[in-house]
Design a protein around this motif. Structure first.
Motif, PDB file in Angstrom:
ATOM      1  N   HIS A 179      50.916  36.009  46.720  1.00 13.86           N
ATOM      2  CA  HIS A 179      49.662  36.356  46.016  1.00 13.86           C
ATOM      3  C   HIS A 179      49.432  35.297  45.172  1.00 13.86           C
ATOM      4  CE1 HIS A 179      46.989  38.656  44.157  1.00 13.86           C
ATOM      5  NE2 HIS A 179      47.495  38.548  42.965  1.00 13.86           N
ATOM      6  N   TRP A 180      48.333  34.752  44.964  1.00 14.97           N
ATOM      7  CA  TRP A 180      47.730  34.012  44.106  1.00 14.97           C
ATOM      8  C   TRP A 180      46.423  34.496  43.442  1.00 14.97           C
ATOM      9  CZ3 TRP A 180      49.313  29.366  42.213  1.00 14.97           C
ATOM     10  CH2 TRP A 180      48.394  28.647  41.237  1.00 14.97           C
ATOM     11  N   ASN A 181      46.552  34.564  41.945  1.00  8.98           N
ATOM     12  CA  ASN A 181      45.618  34.966  41.217  1.00  8.98           C
ATOM     13  C   ASN A 181      45.129  33.974  40.135  1.00  8.98           C
ATOM     14  OD1 ASN A 181      45.041  36.735  38.475  1.00  8.98           O
ATOM     15  ND2 ASN A 181      43.950  37.794  40.067  1.00  8.98           N
ATOM     16  N   GLU A 182      43.831  34.105  40.055  1.00 11.52           N
ATOM     17  CA  GLU A 182      43.146  33.274  38.794  1.00 11.52           C
ATOM     18  C   GLU A 182      42.253  34.041  38.069  1.00 11.52           C
ATOM     19  OE1 GLU A 182      41.167  29.698  40.093  1.00 11.52           O
ATOM     20  OE2 GLU A 182      42.975  29.013  41.173  1.00 11.52           O
ATOM     21  N   ARG A 183      42.303  34.185  36.631  1.00 12.17           N
ATOM     22  CA  ARG A 183      41.497  35.043  35.898  1.00 12.17           C
ATOM     23  C   ARG A 183      40.531  34.196  35.011  1.00 12.17           C
ATOM     24  NH1 ARG A 183      42.341  40.492  36.046  1.00 12.17           N
ATOM     25  NH2 ARG A 183      41.540  40.679  33.745  1.00 12.17           N
ATOM     26  N   LEU A 184      39.386  34.446  34.634  1.00 12.96           N
ATOM     27  CA  LEU A 184      38.471  33.788  34.033  1.00 12.96           C
ATOM     28  C   LEU A 184      37.740  34.795  33.035  1.00 12.96           C
ATOM     29  CD1 LEU A 184      37.548  31.071  32.898  1.00 12.96           C
ATOM     30  CD2 LEU A 184      35.631  31.083  34.713  1.00 12.96           C
ATOM     31  N   ASN A 185      37.545  34.646  31.722  1.00 17.86           N
ATOM     32  CA  ASN A 185      37.361  35.561  31.033  1.00 17.86           C
ATOM     33  C   ASN A 185      37.329  37.183  31.102  1.00 17.86           C
ATOM     34  OD1 ASN A 185      35.254  33.563  29.835  1.00 17.86           O
ATOM     35  ND2 ASN A 185      34.028  33.640  31.401  1.00 17.86           N
ATOM     36  N   GLY A 186      38.644  37.211  31.317  1.00 17.88           N
ATOM     37  CA  GLY A 186      39.250  38.794  31.449  1.00 17.88           C
ATOM     38  C   GLY A 186      38.975  39.115  32.849  1.00 17.88           C
ATOM     39  N   VAL A 190      39.758  34.342  41.292  1.00 15.33           N
ATOM     40  CA  VAL A 190      40.185  34.413  42.899  1.00 15.33           C
ATOM     41  C   VAL A 190      41.511  35.206  43.086  1.00 15.33           C
ATOM     42  CG1 VAL A 190      41.282  32.464  44.259  1.00 15.33           C
ATOM     43  CG2 VAL A 190      39.292  31.768  42.698  1.00 15.33           C
ATOM     44  N   ASN A 191      41.580  35.337  44.423  1.00 19.81           N
ATOM     45  CA  ASN A 191      42.893  36.021  44.722  1.00 19.81           C
ATOM     46  C   ASN A 191      42.983  35.746  46.292  1.00 19.81           C
ATOM     47  OD1 ASN A 191      43.807  38.540  43.019  1.00 19.81           O
ATOM     48  ND2 ASN A 191      41.380  38.649  42.938  1.00 19.81           N
ATOM     49  N   GLU A 192      44.203  35.340  46.327  1.00 16.46           N
ATOM     50  CA  GLU A 192      44.586  34.785  47.764  1.00 16.46           C
ATOM     51  C   GLU A 192      45.976  35.664  47.932  1.00 16.46           C
ATOM     52  OE1 GLU A 192      43.195  30.210  47.633  1.00 16.46           O
ATOM     53  OE2 GLU A 192      45.374  30.605  47.214  1.00 16.46           O
ATOM     54  N   ASN A 193      45.965  35.994  49.295  1.00 19.35           N
ATOM     55  CA  ASN A 193      47.231  36.825  49.846  1.00 19.35           C
ATOM     56  C   ASN A 193      47.478  36.550  51.419  1.00 19.35           C
ATOM     57  OD1 ASN A 193      47.626  39.198  47.824  1.00 19.35           O
ATOM     58  ND2 ASN A 193      45.282  39.133  48.054  1.00 19.35           N
TER      59      ASN A 193
END
Length: 412
Positions: A179-186, A190-193
């Motif tokens: 699982h890969w996650n990126e968060r911007l401004n809360g 992006v989510n990858e699974n």
């Protein structure tokens, strides 16, 4: 052998042969001279005289005038035939041993400490009566006293060698849910699974351990396309089932610390590096302005290289050949990370950005069972990175990687 277990003295035989008459007188004088020396030497030995110039406090068993390598032994006349072993405990009798190995003499203890002038000393000769009062480790401080006929050696090392270096190798295969996650401004950006496969090799040499891994796979992408002209930018979400490829390498070094009081666990100090390529595929999505028209979303490739120190604990088995449980846990930080984004756009040309995601944390745990050469464990790992600084109008959002999987290994 202890000094008192010497072989019987060697006898010397005088051989005669015929000589020319003119040399007879010379040979007779020479024979008389040497016979006199032998008689004087025998008498000296019977009186217990010491070697001339010897520094030993013990009397000598051999004449001081010997010039041959060993010299003739004292006449066998004073010696008696060996008798059956007898005597109180602590005597020189050795029950059950060959009588030819039993030293005997009718005089006091004879223990020369240095060879006679002009020759080499033979083995020391000690009689049963004299040996009764001698310490059993005389002349051998590395031997301890024992019962008659027994010599106990004092071990110089403990039963477990202090320089023992266990050496073992392990090949393993791990299948992970990635699982890969990126968060911007809360908000999630992006989510990858998807699944990742890992092939690894582990090598231990004493307190040091080395790990190498090759991993890769294709995962689903849930993110968005960024549109914009001038200052007018907007974000359009989209999904792609095979949107991202991962391919990478990992290397780690562990120092295993095993205090004597820790019987079931050991401390692990380590450092690792993880290098991987994150390849985002091109995609076709509906045009936001023209219904029924598909637009191309150009993918690009990211190169990541991170370094992380860690500390942890892991279990150790008293006997690896028996069925036992395995467990380990560790924590650390992503101390330094390099990222390069190679953005390719068919309309606006090519470009690239070098970014440095900020410090994050890392944690890993596994639990399982092992029997002899085989092991089966459950595995989980977490890595995070802080948001990078803005460089050339680009930044890397706060990112997280989380995996859960199972691992099978073979140790030899």
């Amino acid at each position: 052998q202890p000094p008192w277990r010497s072989a019987s003295p060697t006898r010397s035989w005088i051989r005669t042969r015929y000589a020319p008459r003119g040399a007879f007188l010379t040979r007779s004088v020479r024979s008389t001279f040497f016979a006199s020396l032998m008689v004087l030497g025998t008498a000296s030995a019977l009186r217990g005289d010491s070697y001339s110039g010897a520094s030993t406090p013990y009397p000598s068993a051999y004449p001081s005038t010997v010039s041959t390598p060993y010299g003739p032994a004292p006449s066998p006349a004073p010696y008696a035939a060996p008798s059956a072993p007898s005597g109180p405990p602590g005597s020189a009798a050795f029950p059950g041993e060959d009588a030819t190995l039993q030293p005997f003499t009718n005089g006091p203890a004879q223990l020369p400490a240095q060879p006679p002038p002009g020759g080499r000393s033979m083995a020391n000769v000690v009689g049963p009566s004299a040996a009764a009062g001698l310490p059993s480790n005389l002349g051998r401080p590395d031997l301890t006293a024992g019962p008659p006929g027994r010599v106990a050696a004092t071990p110089l090392l403990s039963s477990r060698l202090t320089d023992e270096r266990p050496i073992e190798s392990t090949w393993y295969y791990r299948l992970e849910t990635f699982h890969w996650n990126e968060r911007l401004n809360g908000q999630d950006f992006v989510n990858e699974n998807g699944p990742l496969s890992v092939i690894g090799y582990l090598r231990r040499s004493g307190p040091e351990r080395f790990r190498f891994e090759l991993f890769g796979g294709t995962v689903a992408y849930d993110g968005g396309a960024q549109w914009g002209e001038g200052s007018d930018y907007y974000y359009q979400p989209y999904h792609m089932s095979n949107g991202t490829n991962y391919l990478g390498l990992r290397g780690e070094y562990d120092l295993l610390i095993e205090p004597t009081a820790w019987t079931n666990v050991r401390l692990v100090l380590g450092a690792g590096t993880r290098f991987w390529l994150r390849d985002l595929h091109d995609a076709m999505i509906p045009d936001p302005y023209t219904p029924g028209v598909q637009d191309l979303v150009a993918g690009y490739q990211e190169t990541w290289w991170t370094f992380y120190p860690y500390i942890g604990l892991e279990s150790k088995a008293a006997d690896p050949n028996t069925f036992h449980l395995l467990g380990s846990a560790r924590v650390g930080m992503t101390a330094f990370t390099f990222q390069y984004a190679d953005i390719v756009d068919p309309t606006y040309g090519t470009g690239g950005s070098v970014l440095y995601p900020r410090l994050g944390v890392t944690a890993q745990a596994q639990f399982g069972v092992a029997y002899r050469h085989f092991s089966l464990t459950a595995y989980t790992e977490l890595m995070t990175w802080g948001e990078s600084a803005m460089i050339r109008d680009s930044l890397q959002p706060a990112s997280l990687m989380f995996t859960v999987g199972g691992m099978v290994g073979y140790t030899f």
